[in-house]
Scaffold this motif. Structure first.
Motif, PDB file in Angstrom:
ATOM      1  N   GLY A   1       0.763  -0.851   0.000  1.00  0.00           N
ATOM      2  CA  GLY A   1       0.000   0.221   0.085  1.00  0.00           C
ATOM      3  C   GLY A   1       0.482   1.134   0.045  1.00  0.00           C
ATOM      4  N   THR A   2       0.229   2.254  -0.375  1.00  0.00           N
ATOM      5  CA  THR A   2       0.987   3.590  -0.612  1.00  0.00           C
ATOM      6  C   THR A   2       0.179   5.091  -0.926  1.00  0.00           C
ATOM      7  N   SER A   3       0.345   5.712   0.503  1.00  0.00           N
ATOM      8  CA  SER A   3      -0.574   6.925   0.677  1.00  0.00           C
ATOM      9  C   SER A   3      -1.968   6.079   1.308  1.00  0.00           C
ATOM     10  N   ALA A   4      -2.714   6.688   1.026  1.00  0.00           N
ATOM     11  CA  ALA A   4      -4.318   6.208   1.667  1.00  0.00           C
ATOM     12  C   ALA A   4      -3.534   4.917   1.577  1.00  0.00           C
ATOM     13  N   GLY A   5      -3.945   4.047   0.324  1.00  0.00           N
ATOM     14  CA  GLY A   5      -3.795   3.331   0.602  1.00  0.00           C
ATOM     15  C   GLY A   5      -3.305   2.240   1.785  1.00  0.00           C
ATOM     16  N   ALA A   6      -1.451   2.816   1.610  1.00  0.00           N
ATOM     17  CA  ALA A   6      -1.195   2.039   3.077  1.00  0.00           C
ATOM     18  C   ALA A   6      -1.992   1.850   4.220  1.00  0.00           C
ATOM     19  N   ILE A   7      -2.907   2.727   4.516  1.00  0.00           N
ATOM     20  CA  ILE A   7      -3.550   2.923   5.612  1.00  0.00           C
ATOM     21  C   ILE A   7      -4.114   1.586   5.440  1.00  0.00           C
ATOM     22  N   ASN A   8      -4.953   1.342   4.315  1.00  0.00           N
ATOM     23  CA  ASN A   8      -6.023  -0.163   3.670  1.00  0.00           C
ATOM     24  C   ASN A   8      -5.165  -1.311   3.652  1.00  0.00           C
ATOM     25  N   ALA A   9      -4.226  -1.361   3.423  1.00  0.00           N
ATOM     26  CA  ALA A   9      -3.258  -2.509   3.262  1.00  0.00           C
ATOM     27  C   ALA A   9      -2.848  -3.262   4.650  1.00  0.00           C
ATOM     28  N   ALA A  10      -2.102  -1.768   5.458  1.00  0.00           N
ATOM     29  CA  ALA A  10      -2.263  -1.951   7.395  1.00  0.00           C
ATOM     30  C   ALA A  10      -3.643  -2.914   8.362  1.00  0.00           C
ATOM     31  N   SER A  11      -4.771  -2.286   7.764  1.00  0.00           N
ATOM     32  CA  SER A  11      -6.015  -2.702   8.321  1.00  0.00           C
ATOM     33  C   SER A  11      -6.052  -4.800   7.688  1.00  0.00           C
ATOM     34  N   ILE A  12      -5.646  -4.794   6.863  1.00  0.00           N
ATOM     35  CA  ILE A  12      -6.485  -6.057   6.357  1.00  0.00           C
ATOM     36  C   ILE A  12      -5.383  -7.029   6.708  1.00  0.00           C
ATOM     37  N   ALA A  13      -3.482  -6.488   6.755  1.00  0.00           N
ATOM     38  CA  ALA A  13      -3.071  -7.014   6.980  1.00  0.00           C
ATOM     39  C   ALA A  13      -2.569  -7.451   8.490  1.00  0.00           C
TER      40      ALA A  13
ATOM     41  N   LEU B   1      -6.661  11.407  12.410  1.00  0.00           N
ATOM     42  CA  LEU B   1      -6.231  10.738  12.221  1.00  0.00           C
ATOM     43  C   LEU B   1      -5.031   9.580  12.814  1.00  0.00           C
ATOM     44  N   ARG B   2      -4.015   9.829  13.885  1.00  0.00           N
ATOM     45  CA  ARG B   2      -3.392   9.506  14.310  1.00  0.00           C
ATOM     46  C   ARG B   2      -4.208   8.668  15.533  1.00  0.00           C
ATOM     47  N   GLU B   3      -4.576   9.107  16.493  1.00  0.00           N
ATOM     48  CA  GLU B   3      -5.247   8.735  17.301  1.00  0.00           C
ATOM     49  C   GLU B   3      -6.509   8.012  16.619  1.00  0.00           C
ATOM     50  N   LEU B   4      -6.522   7.933  15.374  1.00  0.00           N
ATOM     51  CA  LEU B   4      -7.394   6.869  15.020  1.00  0.00           C
ATOM     52  C   LEU B   4      -7.361   5.318  15.017  1.00  0.00           C
ATOM     53  N   LEU B   5      -6.435   5.793  14.114  1.00  0.00           N
ATOM     54  CA  LEU B   5      -5.205   4.340  13.890  1.00  0.00           C
ATOM     55  C   LEU B   5      -4.922   3.673  15.337  1.00  0.00           C
ATOM     56  N   LEU B   6      -4.888   4.316  15.826  1.00  0.00           N
ATOM     57  CA  LEU B   6      -4.316   3.794  17.158  1.00  0.00           C
ATOM     58  C   LEU B   6      -5.207   2.793  17.494  1.00  0.00           C
ATOM     59  N   ARG B   7      -6.135   3.837  18.227  1.00  0.00           N
ATOM     60  CA  ARG B   7      -7.650   3.254  18.766  1.00  0.00           C
ATOM     61  C   ARG B   7      -7.869   1.274  17.378  1.00  0.00           C
ATOM     62  N   ARG B   8      -7.525   1.454  16.304  1.00  0.00           N
ATOM     63  CA  ARG B   8      -8.397   0.899  15.520  1.00  0.00           C
ATOM     64  C   ARG B   8      -7.546  -0.448  14.410  1.00  0.00           C
ATOM     65  N   LEU B   9      -6.607  -0.013  15.200  1.00  0.00           N
ATOM     66  CA  LEU B   9      -5.208  -0.838  14.483  1.00  0.00           C
ATOM     67  C   LEU B   9      -4.683  -1.471  15.560  1.00  0.00           C
ATOM     68  N   ASP B  10      -4.053  -2.468  15.667  1.00  0.00           N
ATOM     69  CA  ASP B  10      -3.210  -3.126  16.631  1.00  0.00           C
ATOM     70  C   ASP B  10      -1.823  -4.382  15.600  1.00  0.00           C
ATOM     71  N   PHE B  11      -0.652  -3.447  15.659  1.00  0.00           N
ATOM     72  CA  PHE B  11       0.138  -3.524  14.900  1.00  0.00           C
ATOM     73  C   PHE B  11       0.917  -5.147  15.047  1.00  0.00           C
TER      74      PHE B  11
ATOM     75  N   VAL C   1       2.420   2.907  12.992  1.00  0.00           N
ATOM     76  CA  VAL C   1       1.632   4.369  12.544  1.00  0.00           C
ATOM     77  C   VAL C   1       2.287   5.276  12.020  1.00  0.00           C
ATOM     78  N   ASP C   2       3.864   4.982  12.700  1.00  0.00           N
ATOM     79  CA  ASP C   2       4.503   6.283  11.720  1.00  0.00           C
ATOM     80  C   ASP C   2       4.631   5.906  10.399  1.00  0.00           C
ATOM     81  N   HIS C   3       4.425   4.829   9.962  1.00  0.00           N
ATOM     82  CA  HIS C   3       5.276   3.867   8.532  1.00  0.00           C
ATOM     83  C   HIS C   3       3.213   4.287   8.309  1.00  0.00           C
ATOM     84  N   LEU C   4       2.829   4.379   8.107  1.00  0.00           N
ATOM     85  CA  LEU C   4       0.847   4.985   8.156  1.00  0.00           C
ATOM     86  C   LEU C   4       1.164   6.159   7.634  1.00  0.00           C
ATOM     87  N   MET C   5       1.489   7.223   8.975  1.00  0.00           N
ATOM     88  CA  MET C   5       1.723   8.269   8.449  1.00  0.00           C
ATOM     89  C   MET C   5       2.365   8.777   7.844  1.00  0.00           C
ATOM     90  N   ALA C   6       3.798   9.198   7.553  1.00  0.00           N
ATOM     91  CA  ALA C   6       4.344   9.327   6.946  1.00  0.00           C
ATOM     92  C   ALA C   6       3.723   8.569   5.591  1.00  0.00           C
TER      93      ALA C   6
END
Length: 367
Positions: free
Chosen positions: A34-46, A109-119, A173-178
């Protein structure tokens, strides 16, 4: 691929794939890029690769109920404060270390990702065999290189090419934000030694990460109309406004490189087809065929944004209107920021519809 709010289109495609599979099964994609906003979707599936349908349901819940305030601060106080700092910077010759870093603050957005994703579940999925690798691409402002950060099985090796390379890293989360830090709009993020911005910048070969990670069949979800109608060329045009120029720049970052890379892949495949296997085996350059399946919007999702621009908070509408983004020529810029329920749901519906039009192709890919 990325594109800010345009990435909602991907969720519709993923939803269609979920309906073609039985519940409770792991992700059909053992390599996810995933790249850009697609990175967020990719990480969510992963992070939920052990239950693909559950992962898609979570994405639908978020994207189908999005508000701009969940992505960046859009209240009057925040926008006014940023505007005043930019004005002071321009009129006073800079504020030193207090110079503004971006137009919009993405703390929500950072707070949302930290709540939703268990890396931590990414490595769990790799250990359990549900995932071979996941990669997130970002662009280094200091080095000028396109860096693909990947987390995967031990046999996956880093790679290096001209101005792009792959680096093993635990995705966070830093990789997704970047990766999703659209230039000027959103602040760059420091990873290791340098600051990184949106991964679509300088990403000349968006398919390369999947190939380096071992893919031989790639499903690509694009965000540009597959067959755009020819545009009329008039003898004279009005001078492009700020929004039109900004949208043109963003389109060149997010849309153009994919088509070029797909054309390159097709050309390489045709070359491989005419080379006898015995010569391929002797070649010092490893070559293998890789097939790409593409699903892309059947409508111009930039122009579609005009129908939903009223959903934006008044502060953002006022800002966009001031720079000319409230008409057809400037709608491209608005489409990247329209994180609102109506627009996102319409893109999800369009993605689902387009994917179902390619049902036979998808079933062949999944088989």
């Amino acid at each position: 691929m990325g594109g800010g709010a345009r990435a909602a289109y991907q969720i519709g495609v993923l939803k269609a794939i979920a309906e073609l599979r039985a519940r409770g099964q792991p992700s059909p994609f053992n390599i996810i890029c995933g790249t850009s906003a697609g990175a967020i979707n990719a990480a969510s599936i992963a992070t939920m690769a052990d239950d693909y349908n559950h992962a898609v349901a979570q994405l639908l819940r978020v994207w189908g109920n999005f508000h701009v305030s969940q992505v960046f601060q859009s209240d009057v106080a925040s926008i006014s404060k940023t505007a005043l700092r930019w004005l002071a910077t321009l009129t006073l010759g800079g504020l030193g270390k207090r110079n503004p870093l971006s137009l919009l603050n993405r703390k929500p957005l950072r707070e949302l990702l930290l709540r939703r994703l268990d890396f931590s579940r990414i490595q769990h999925s790799i250990n359990e065999g549900h995932l071979h690798a996941v990669s997130i691409t970002a662009s280094g402002y200091n080095s000028g290189q396109s860096v693909t950060f990947f987390q995967g099985s031990d046999e996956v090796n880093p790679w290096s090419r001209v101005r792009r390379f792959g680096s093993r890293s635990n995705i966070s989360v830093d990789h997704l934000m970047a990766s999703s830090a659209i230039p000027y709009l959103f602040e760059a993020v420091k990873l290791h030694r340098e600051f990184f911005g949106d991964g679509s910048m300088r990403q000349m070969a968006p398919l390369s990460a999947a190939l380096h990670l071992g893919s031989d069949r790639i499903l690509v979800i694009g965000n540009q109309r597959k067959e755009p109608p020819p545009r009329e060329r008039r003898s004279s045009y009005d001078y492009p406004n700020f929004a039109q120029i900004a949208g043109h720049i963003l389109d060149s970052i997010f849309l153009d490189s994919l088509e070029t890379d797909l054309e390159r892949l097709e050309r390489i495949n045709k070359t491989i087809d005419v080379i006898p296997n015995r010569h391929l085996k002797k070649s010092e350059i490893p070559l293998r065929r890789a097939d790409a399946y593409v699903i892309a919007p059947s409508r111009d999702i930039g122009e579609l944004a005009l129908e939903f621009e009223y959903e934006l908070p008044r502060t953002i509408r006022y800002l966009l209107k001031g720079i000319g983004a409230s008409n057809k020529q400037g709608s491209g810029l608005a489409s990247y920021l329209l994180f609102e329920k109506g627009y996102c749901r319409e893109l999800i519906r369009l993605g689902y519809q387009d994917a179902m039009q390619e049902k036979d192709m998808l079933e062949e890919f999944l088989a």
